[in-house]
Design an enzyme around this catalytic site. Structure first.
Site, PDB file in Angstrom:
ATOM      1  N   TRP A 119       0.794  -1.221   0.000  1.00  0.00           N
ATOM      2  CA  TRP A 119       0.000   0.000   0.000  1.00  0.00           C
ATOM      3  C   TRP A 119       0.833   1.280   0.000  1.00  0.00           C
ATOM      4  CZ3 TRP A 119       2.170   1.955   4.253  1.00  0.00           C
ATOM      5  CH2 TRP A 119       2.603   1.059   5.225  1.00  0.00           C
ATOM      6  N   GLY A 161       6.990  -6.384  -0.008  1.00  0.00           N
ATOM      7  CA  GLY A 161       6.373  -6.268   1.319  1.00  0.00           C
ATOM      8  C   GLY A 161       7.390  -6.573   2.399  1.00  0.00           C
ATOM      9  N   SER A 162       6.902  -7.112   3.508  1.00  0.00           N
ATOM     10  CA  SER A 162       7.786  -7.284   4.668  1.00  0.00           C
ATOM     11  C   SER A 162       8.619  -8.568   4.564  1.00  0.00           C
ATOM     12  CB  SER A 162       6.951  -7.315   5.947  1.00  0.00           C
ATOM     13  OG  SER A 162       6.060  -8.400   5.913  1.00  0.00           O
ATOM     14  N   GLU A 181      11.078  -8.279  -3.142  1.00  0.00           N
ATOM     15  CA  GLU A 181      11.525  -6.927  -2.789  1.00  0.00           C
ATOM     16  C   GLU A 181      11.006  -6.665  -1.378  1.00  0.00           C
ATOM     17  OE1 GLU A 181      12.033  -3.688  -1.833  1.00  0.00           O
ATOM     18  OE2 GLU A 181      10.552  -2.839  -3.221  1.00  0.00           O
ATOM     19  N   LEU A 182      11.893  -6.826  -0.385  1.00  0.00           N
ATOM     20  CA  LEU A 182      11.427  -6.862   1.008  1.00  0.00           C
ATOM     21  C   LEU A 182      11.874  -5.619   1.763  1.00  0.00           C
ATOM     22  CD1 LEU A 182      12.082 -10.680   1.480  1.00  0.00           C
ATOM     23  CD2 LEU A 182      10.065  -9.524   0.579  1.00  0.00           C
ATOM     24  N   CYS A 207      10.566   1.519   1.690  1.00  0.00           N
ATOM     25  CA  CYS A 207      11.530   0.463   2.042  1.00  0.00           C
ATOM     26  C   CYS A 207      12.965   0.965   1.986  1.00  0.00           C
ATOM     27  CB  CYS A 207      11.332  -0.758   1.156  1.00  0.00           C
ATOM     28  SG  CYS A 207      11.288  -0.370  -0.583  1.00  0.00           S
ATOM     29  N   GLU A 212      12.803  -2.966  11.231  1.00  0.00           N
ATOM     30  CA  GLU A 212      12.520  -1.879  10.290  1.00  0.00           C
ATOM     31  C   GLU A 212      11.437  -0.976  10.870  1.00  0.00           C
ATOM     32  OE1 GLU A 212      10.650  -3.210   6.682  1.00  0.00           O
ATOM     33  OE2 GLU A 212      11.359  -1.458   5.585  1.00  0.00           O
TER      34      GLU A 212
HETATM   35  P1  NAD Z   1       2.223  -7.011   6.649  1.00  0.00           P
HETATM   36  O1  NAD Z   1       3.490  -7.753   6.878  1.00  0.00           O
HETATM   37  O2  NAD Z   1       0.953  -7.498   7.244  1.00  0.00           O
HETATM   38  O3  NAD Z   1       1.945  -6.885   5.070  1.00  0.00           O
HETATM   39  C1  NAD Z   1       2.911  -6.426   4.168  1.00  0.00           C
HETATM   40  C2  NAD Z   1       2.339  -6.651   2.773  1.00  0.00           C
HETATM   41  O4  NAD Z   1       2.258  -8.051   2.511  1.00  0.00           O
HETATM   42  C3  NAD Z   1       0.911  -6.140   2.600  1.00  0.00           C
HETATM   43  O5  NAD Z   1       0.801  -5.570   1.309  1.00  0.00           O
HETATM   44  C4  NAD Z   1       0.044  -7.383   2.717  1.00  0.00           C
HETATM   45  O6  NAD Z   1      -1.138  -7.285   1.932  1.00  0.00           O
HETATM   46  C5  NAD Z   1       0.945  -8.446   2.156  1.00  0.00           C
HETATM   47  N1  NAD Z   1       0.717  -9.766   2.737  1.00  0.00           N
HETATM   48  C6  NAD Z   1       0.635 -10.082   4.050  1.00  0.00           C
HETATM   49  N2  NAD Z   1       0.468 -11.411   4.210  1.00  0.00           N
HETATM   50  C7  NAD Z   1       0.441 -11.948   2.966  1.00  0.00           C
HETATM   51  C8  NAD Z   1       0.307 -13.276   2.458  1.00  0.00           C
HETATM   52  N3  NAD Z   1       0.191 -14.344   3.274  1.00  0.00           N
HETATM   53  N4  NAD Z   1       0.313 -13.454   1.122  1.00  0.00           N
HETATM   54  C9  NAD Z   1       0.459 -12.396   0.285  1.00  0.00           C
HETATM   55  N5  NAD Z   1       0.595 -11.124   0.700  1.00  0.00           N
HETATM   56  C10 NAD Z   1       0.600 -10.900   2.022  1.00  0.00           C
HETATM   57  O7  NAD Z   1       2.493  -5.542   7.151  1.00  0.00           O
HETATM   58  P2  NAD Z   1       1.754  -4.152   7.007  1.00  0.00           P
HETATM   59  O8  NAD Z   1       1.343  -3.704   8.370  1.00  0.00           O
HETATM   60  O9  NAD Z   1       0.750  -4.080   5.913  1.00  0.00           O
HETATM   61  O10 NAD Z   1       3.015  -3.318   6.554  1.00  0.00           O
HETATM   62  C11 NAD Z   1       4.067  -3.111   7.451  1.00  0.00           C
HETATM   63  C12 NAD Z   1       5.321  -3.826   7.061  1.00  0.00           C
HETATM   64  O11 NAD Z   1       5.316  -4.218   5.711  1.00  0.00           O
HETATM   65  C13 NAD Z   1       6.474  -2.852   7.210  1.00  0.00           C
HETATM   66  O12 NAD Z   1       7.112  -3.069   8.426  1.00  0.00           O
HETATM   67  C14 NAD Z   1       7.360  -3.123   6.050  1.00  0.00           C
HETATM   68  O13 NAD Z   1       8.406  -3.977   6.429  1.00  0.00           O
HETATM   69  C15 NAD Z   1       6.533  -3.900   5.082  1.00  0.00           C
HETATM   70  N6  NAD Z   1       6.260  -3.175   3.849  1.00  0.00           N
HETATM   71  C16 NAD Z   1       7.264  -3.101   2.949  1.00  0.00           C
HETATM   72  C17 NAD Z   1       7.064  -2.426   1.767  1.00  0.00           C
HETATM   73  C18 NAD Z   1       8.167  -2.339   0.755  1.00  0.00           C
HETATM   74  O14 NAD Z   1       8.132  -1.446  -0.061  1.00  0.00           O
HETATM   75  N7  NAD Z   1       9.123  -3.278   0.740  1.00  0.00           N
HETATM   76  C19 NAD Z   1       5.855  -1.815   1.522  1.00  0.00           C
HETATM   77  C20 NAD Z   1       4.821  -1.891   2.477  1.00  0.00           C
HETATM   78  C21 NAD Z   1       5.038  -2.601   3.643  1.00  0.00           C
END
Ligand code: NAD
Length: 475
Positions: free
Chosen positions: A148, A225-226, A247-248, A281, A378
């Site tokens: 997001w 994502g994370s 891309e984490l 990130c 992070e």
């Molecule tokens: P989160 O770990 O719940 O989710 C991160 C992302 O992964 C979200 O887009 C979510 O929809 C997706 N996701 C979660 N579980 C999944 C699954 N089982 N299968 C597929 N997709 C899944 O965390 P959050 O509260 O939404 O975001 C916070 C953390 O996410 C941050 O600490 C950061 O590390 C990470 N993040 C990283 C980026 C990046 O650009 N690398 C972007 C947004 C969030």
């Protein structure tokens, strides 16, 4: 917005009745809802992506390029609507959302050009009269998962690269920020993309990934994502031998050597730190400052942080918007409280602003001990850690201490320092004396726990191509 799923060329609310709430983070109010894809919807998308791959892979690179350019032109024409939707649902100030909308078009244009350059090579043979060729083919239907923080900017890197390479794609976009993504996909639809080539779904992330990744139709997984979610998806993909781009997260070091200009570098550093409220990130998080400059740097940085206008991103004077959702408030505040308990100095910020909206004050912590969680996890929020160092080797050791390796920054006037930092900092990307990451034409990606593979640059197209070797004798 209920017809938010785009499957096999049709906008649909899906086969079920579940809906997700879409919020405006600046007002903590619901602005809409998003359809949740059920297994039946995912199966229709899989069937469409598999079927349309047979024709899309044979569509000429020239034609794929033409369609992408048309989509990019539509994104540009609708830039203001996309901008407003990003700000309304994600929270960033309009000026930043406008940059994201325009970068989205830039990225599509870059891949439209690169689509025509998926060159192979001819390898001299040891057999007289034999021809040996390595050619590049699209890897197959892709399942992409994007977050997001840049609703369009993150997803478009996956969509544009996959389509340029000749792959079809099922994109699971962020449920928190659907409107701008829907507008983006409409641009591809109206550009004339055949049904099934690009499918958009929202839903329960774990339900979708656990259904799409094992499917024999899907040949490639791309996730942003994370780290914990990336680890989980990469292991699932590994069980089914699917290629991945991961891309984490990151925890970017920002090295300030003793020959840097503290006034210029603190201004640039604070600007980078609080962009998108730190939810990037590659956001600089650990400022490693040469001891003689530390006090001056902290004062200047905190002064800028304390004066930032925090508010609703859609108001012209706002410089930093809310955090994207309430989960981030709890996470960021928890890290800051813990750092203070461990002995860090809170220089400015350190608190939520108001009760309406998810606003958090731009925060500066100095002299944070390694025992604090923020030195390991992070932060992904508007908080800077500024610690002091007596030598460049110590700064490099600290930069490399964590398992992350995404972005890194350094400021120095010495070419010897530049060479040492370039060689020794363990990071997928290093930007020296300016902020120069994430252009469409340059590779973007991490090492170590920050993931693998590149998005952007010619490497970004390669991620969706497989090499086929052809050895041939005779006519
Ligand atoms: P989160 O770990 O719940 O989710 C991160 C992302 O992964 C979200 O887009 C979510 O929809 C997706 N996701 C979660 N579980 C999944 C699954 N089982 N299968 C597929 N997709 C899944 O965390 P959050 O509260 O939404 O975001 C916070 C953390 O996410 C941050 O600490 C950061 O590390 C990470 N993040 C990283 C980026 C990046 O650009 N690398 C972007 C947004 C969030």
């Amino acid at each position: 917005m209920t017809k938010s799923l785009f499957i096999n060329g049709v906008w649909t609310a899906g086969s079920g009745t579940r809906r997700g709430r879409v919020m405006d983070p600046a007002r903590s109010q619901q602005t809409g809802e998003v359809a949740i894809a059920e297994v039946a919807d995912l199966d229709t998308a899989l069937e469409a992506a598999g079927r349309s791959f047979a024709t899309w892979r044979k569509t000429t690179a020239y034609e794929r390029s033409r369609l992408l350019l048309k989509a990019a032109a539509l994104v540009r024409a609708r830039g203001e609507a996309i901008t407003a939707a990003i700000t309304r649902e994600q929270g960033k100030p309009l000026a930043e959302a406008r940059l994201e909308a325009s970068a989205t078009a830039d990225i599509i244009e870059w891949y439209a050009e690169e689509a025509r350059r998926a060159y192979g090579r001819v390898i001299p043979s040891r057999l007289p009269g034999a021809r040996q060729m390595a050619i590049q083919e699209p890897v197959g239907p892709v399942a992409a998962f994007s977050p997001w923080n840049f609703p369009c900017g993150q997803l478009v890197r996956k969509i544009a690269a996959a389509l340029a390479a000749g792959c079809t794609i099922i994109a699971k976009a962020p449920e928190e920020t659907p409107s701008s993504v829907i507008a983006l996909v409409e641009c591809f639809e109206e550009a004339g993309l055949p049904p099934g080539v690009l499918n958009l779904v929202f839903g329960i992330p774990a339900e979708i990934s656990s259904h799409l990744i094992p499917s024999p139709i899907i040949r490639k997984i791309s996730f942003t994502g994370s780290v914990p979610v990336g680890r989980h998806l990469a292991s699932l993909a590994g069980q089914y031998l699917k290629r991945t781009t991961m891309e984490l997260g990151g925890h970017a070091p920002f090295i300030v050597c003793d020959d840097a200009d503290p006034a210029a570098v603190s201004t640039l550093g604070a600007g980078m730190k609080f962009r998108n409220a730190g939810q990037i990130c590659t956001s600089p998080t650990r400022f490693l400052v040469a001891a003689p400059l530390h006090a001056d740097f902290v004062t200047r940085f905190a002064d800028i942080a304390g004066k930032l206008v925090v508010g609703n991103g859609s108001e012209a004077e706002t410089q930093m918007g809310p955090l994207a959702h309430a989960r981030r408030i709890d996470a960021v505040d928890g890290l800051i409280r813990d750092a203070i308990e461990q002995g860090a100095t809170l220089v400015t910020g350190g608190k939520r602003i108001g009760n309406e909206g998810t606003f958090y004050a731009p925060t500066v912590l100095a002299d944070v001990p390694l025992s604090a969680r923020i030195m390991h996890e992070e932060p992904f929020g508007p908080v800077a850690v500024i610690n002091r160092f007596t030598s460049l080797p110590d700064m490099i050791t600290e930069a490399n201490r964590l398992p992350y390796g995404l972005g890194a920054y350094a400021f120095t006037r010495s070419s010897a320092n530049i060479a040492r930092i370039s060689d020794d900092v363990e990071s997928g990307m290093i930007s020296i004396n300016h902020f120069g990451l994430a252009a469409p034409e340059t590779p973007f990606g991490g090492i170590k726990d920050s993931g693998h593979g590149s998005e952007g640059g010619s490497e970004g197209l390669q991620a969706y191509l497989a090499t086929k070797f052809i050895s041939q004798v005779g006519a």
